[in-house]
Design a protein around this motif. Structure first.
Motif, short mmCIF file in Angstrom:
data_model
loop_
_atom_site.label_atom_id
_atom_site.label_comp_id
_atom_site.label_asym_id
_atom_site.label_seq_id
_atom_site.Cartn_x
_atom_site.Cartn_y
_atom_site.Cartn_z
N GLU A 136 57.44 -0.74 59.48
CA GLU A 136 56.66 -0.92 58.25
C GLU A 136 56.33 0.42 57.61
OE1 GLU A 136 53.15 -3.14 59.07
OE2 GLU A 136 54.21 -4.83 59.97
N ARG A 137 55.92 1.37 58.44
CA ARG A 137 55.55 2.68 57.91
C ARG A 137 56.78 3.42 57.39
NH1 ARG A 137 50.60 3.43 56.52
NH2 ARG A 137 50.13 5.43 57.52
N ARG A 138 57.91 3.22 58.05
CA ARG A 138 59.16 3.87 57.64
C ARG A 138 59.55 3.46 56.23
NH1 ARG A 138 62.44 1.74 61.38
NH2 ARG A 138 61.56 3.08 63.00
N GLU A 139 59.21 2.25 55.85
CA GLU A 139 59.54 1.76 54.51
C GLU A 139 58.84 2.56 53.41
OE1 GLU A 139 61.69 -0.65 53.49
OE2 GLU A 139 62.37 -0.58 55.58
N MET A 184 55.23 9.38 65.38
CA MET A 184 56.28 10.08 64.63
C MET A 184 57.66 9.77 65.19
SD MET A 184 54.44 13.81 64.08
CE MET A 184 55.87 14.57 63.30
N LEU A 185 57.79 9.77 66.52
CA LEU A 185 59.08 9.48 67.13
C LEU A 185 59.54 8.05 66.81
CD1 LEU A 185 58.61 11.17 70.62
CD2 LEU A 185 60.07 11.98 68.75
N ASN A 186 58.62 7.11 66.84
CA ASN A 186 58.97 5.72 66.51
C ASN A 186 59.51 5.61 65.08
OD1 ASN A 186 58.38 4.56 68.97
ND2 ASN A 186 56.32 3.90 68.38
N ILE A 187 58.90 6.34 64.16
CA ILE A 187 59.37 6.32 62.77
C ILE A 187 60.75 6.99 62.67
CG2 ILE A 187 58.93 7.23 60.45
CD1 ILE A 187 55.90 6.97 61.12
N LEU A 188 60.91 8.13 63.32
CA LEU A 188 62.15 8.89 63.22
C LEU A 188 63.32 8.21 63.92
CD1 LEU A 188 60.64 12.42 63.83
CD2 LEU A 188 61.65 11.61 61.68
N LEU A 235 48.90 8.39 50.55
CA LEU A 235 49.05 7.63 51.78
C LEU A 235 47.69 7.40 52.42
CD1 LEU A 235 52.03 9.51 53.48
CD2 LEU A 235 52.14 7.27 52.36
N SER A 236 47.57 6.31 53.16
CA SER A 236 46.38 6.05 53.96
C SER A 236 46.82 5.42 55.27
CB SER A 236 45.41 5.12 53.21
OG SER A 236 46.03 3.87 52.95
N SER A 237 45.87 5.22 56.17
CA SER A 237 46.19 4.58 57.44
C SER A 237 46.70 3.16 57.20
CB SER A 237 44.94 4.54 58.33
OG SER A 237 45.18 3.77 59.49
#
Length: 567
Positions: free
Chosen positions: A349-352, A290-294, A362-364
């Motif tokens: 990638e996930r942030r996109e 979560m921190l990496n995305i934020l 959503l999925s893994s």
């Protein structure tokens, strides 16, 4: 898009009630020079403080506090449960992590488990059934910590909890409320629950003095005979005999073969702060994801509690929890792909996938439980050692199965296995189930900075990220960071689901009422399903080290019975 919230620079101006000017703080931080203990039961915190004052170190104090917590807050923990800890050891200048979680019975195969579930008409492992009982790991965790880092005898460490168990202690308010509810539900379980945990068949009232002499005797055995009393001696023999009499599955050999595991903590850097968690079969990795995305967003400029900030926090949680549901499992059985999950590239990638609207599909991104009661405590000493420790029965007082004469209830952590043979977290004999309990630790510029955590099942990664962003992004002190209004989200895929399960619904977003209806309305306009209150928002403790001033800052949960104490 509408942005609503209180900016960091406006907090002092908006605050009229507190002299210190910290907008959300209900009270000041506790500040001390020589040592600190923070726990969710005040008397237990003082047990740990006594150990520090009498020459023990932070590790000794953590064990003593945890033992007292199992007595005084059995609604969240006890020696029938498991433990995880992160330790900063000042002399060696290193961070250590301990996985003291227990394993499933060796004698119960997957095929036999499925047969039993079919006979019972169950689709999942039941919560309050002997099928959900795994080996309790907490006691072995204590002795591993003590053997490696302890400084005073275990008899000294356990003397305070023994005295309270035998002489009694007044039950605190929030714990009494939970205790009375659990006691009414569990008092008819096979075993000695009613005689151990009730007064005339009910849970104790606030302020009522409660004794648990059986637990006191168990602590005496541990103080005199060590961990083998629990895993190879009298206690293991009692458990083995009771399990056989009651069609349980744990055996003496499961206890005899049990061991904790020292592991390398997993970490990521968030805006210059190195955040550490224990990976493997617990959900700490979700905090780091979560921190990496934020990190890709300027949260400070968006404001604490704003509709935009909350939207980003919720969406980051949803993304991380899809990986949590598919990838987190016992590392002895599954090679968790940390190189992918914790990479900044994967986070990008996930942030996109985060847009302006609430996601619902959503999925893994890697090809390969919501409730639960827990206690978190943290300690620090005059030499600079720090302990971040979390311990749990899982569901409140656990299964309610109490072997007569032992004084504790077994956990139901085995409920959190998946039954899908394709899932990394699928049930197997001798395997550790998925865990929700996570201790947190932060380093800054190579120095220990912040030991923290919060209880609350699937809420815990949300709580960790909220505390850290409140401090790092929004400039709050550690008490204010815990007192600030909270959010929670449920409805993500679970580690107990099948391997092909995915998020197909926006889930339920819950906000504490202080965030305001304007924020609620704005989030609903984005497609979030929002409710005010009516949820569980965790319980937090933290200790921060100020190297320049040479002092400790302590904080504890103001919503319940918590206390930070120092000297």
């Amino acid at each position: 898009m509408l942005t609503i919230g209180i900016g960091v620079n406006d907090m002092a101006l908006a605050q009229g009630d507190r002299e210190a000017g910290n907008h959300f703080a209900t009270r000041s931080e506790v500040i001390a020079k020589n040592g600190m203990v923070a726990a969710s039961q005040p008397l237990a915190a003082q047990v740990g403080l006594d150990v520090l004052k009498n020459g023990g170190n932070a590790i000794d104090a953590a064990i003593a506090t945890n033992a007292a917590m199992g007595l005084m807050e059995p609604t969240g923990n006890g020696i029938g449960g498991d433990l995880f800890a992160i330790i900063w050891h000042e002399e060696s200048g290193q961070l250590y992590a301990l996985n003291a979680s227990g394993r499933s019975p060796q004698s119960l195969s997957y095929d036999r488990l499925m047969e039993i579930l079919d006979e019972k008409g169950e689709d999942d492992i039941p919560s309050y059934d002997l099928l959900s009982v795994s080996v309790p790991g907490a006691v072995d965790g204590w002795f591993e910590l003590h053997e490696r880092f302890g400084s005073v005898p275990m008899s000294d460490i356990l003397s305070g909890p023994i005295n309270y168990a035998e002489e009694g202690f007044p039950v605190s308010e929030a714990i009494s409320s939970a205790w009375r509810g659990s006691a009414n539900f569990l008092k008819n379980q096979p075993g000695a629950f009613e005689e151990t945990f009730t007064i005339d068949g009910r849970g104790p009232e606030k302020g009522e003095v409660f004794k648990n002499p059986d637990l006191g005797n168990t602590f005496r055995l541990l103080a005199e005979q060590g961990r083998d009393a629990f895993y190879k001696g009298e206690i293991a023999e009692k458990i083995d005999a009771w399990m056989k009499e009651n069609d349980g599955y744990l055996r003496y050999e499961d206890f005899e073969n049990h061991s904790s595991q020292w592991v390398d903590p997993v970490s990521t850097n968030y805006r210059g702060y190195d955040v550490y968690q224990i990976g493997g079969n617990n959900q700490g990795t979700a905090v780091l994801q979560m921190l990496n995305i934020l990190e890709g967003y300027d949260l400070e400029s968006k404001g604490f509690g704003s509709e935009e900030t909350l939207h980003l926090l919720v969406e980051a949680k949803k993304l991380a929890f899809e990986d949590r549901a598919k990838q987190y499992a016992d590392p002895d059985y599954h090679d968790v792909p940390y190189d992918i999950l914790l990479s900044k590239e994967y986070a990008a990638e996930r942030r996109e996938l985060i847009g302006d609207r609430a996601s619902r599909d959503l999925s893994s991104g890697v090809d390969v439980m919501e409730d639960g009661d827990t206690i978190y405590l943290t300690t620090a000493d005059k030499d600079g050692n720090m302990v971040s420790l979390i311990q749990s029965n899982f569901r409140g007082m656990g299964t309610g199965f109490v072997v007569p004469g032992t004084g504790f209830s077994f956990q139901n952590r085995g409920e959190l296995f998946s039954l899908d043979p394709e899932h990394p977290n699928v049930y197997e004999p001798g395997k550790r189930p998925f865990h929700t309990i996570i201790p947190g630790f932060v380093m800054k510029d190579g120095k220990p900075w912040f030991s923290f955590g919060n209880m609350g099942g699937g809420y815990q990664p949300i709580g960790h990220v909220s505390i850290l962003t409140n401090i790092i992004d929004f400039g709050m002190n550690i008490q204010e960071a815990g007192d600030a209004p909270r959010w929670s989200h449920t409805g993500s895929s679970q580690p107990t689901d099948s391997a092909d399960e995915k998020l197909s619904d926006p889930g339920q977003l819950s906000l504490e009422s202080a965030l305001g209806f304007d924020v609620v309305r704005a989030l609903r306009s984005r497609g979030h399903r929002v409710q005010v209150g009516n949820s569980f928002f965790g319980r937090y403790q933290g200790i921060m080290q100020d190297h320049e001033k040479g002092v400790w800052f302590g904080a504890s949960e103001s919503r319940v019975d918590g206390q930070a104490v120092g000297y």
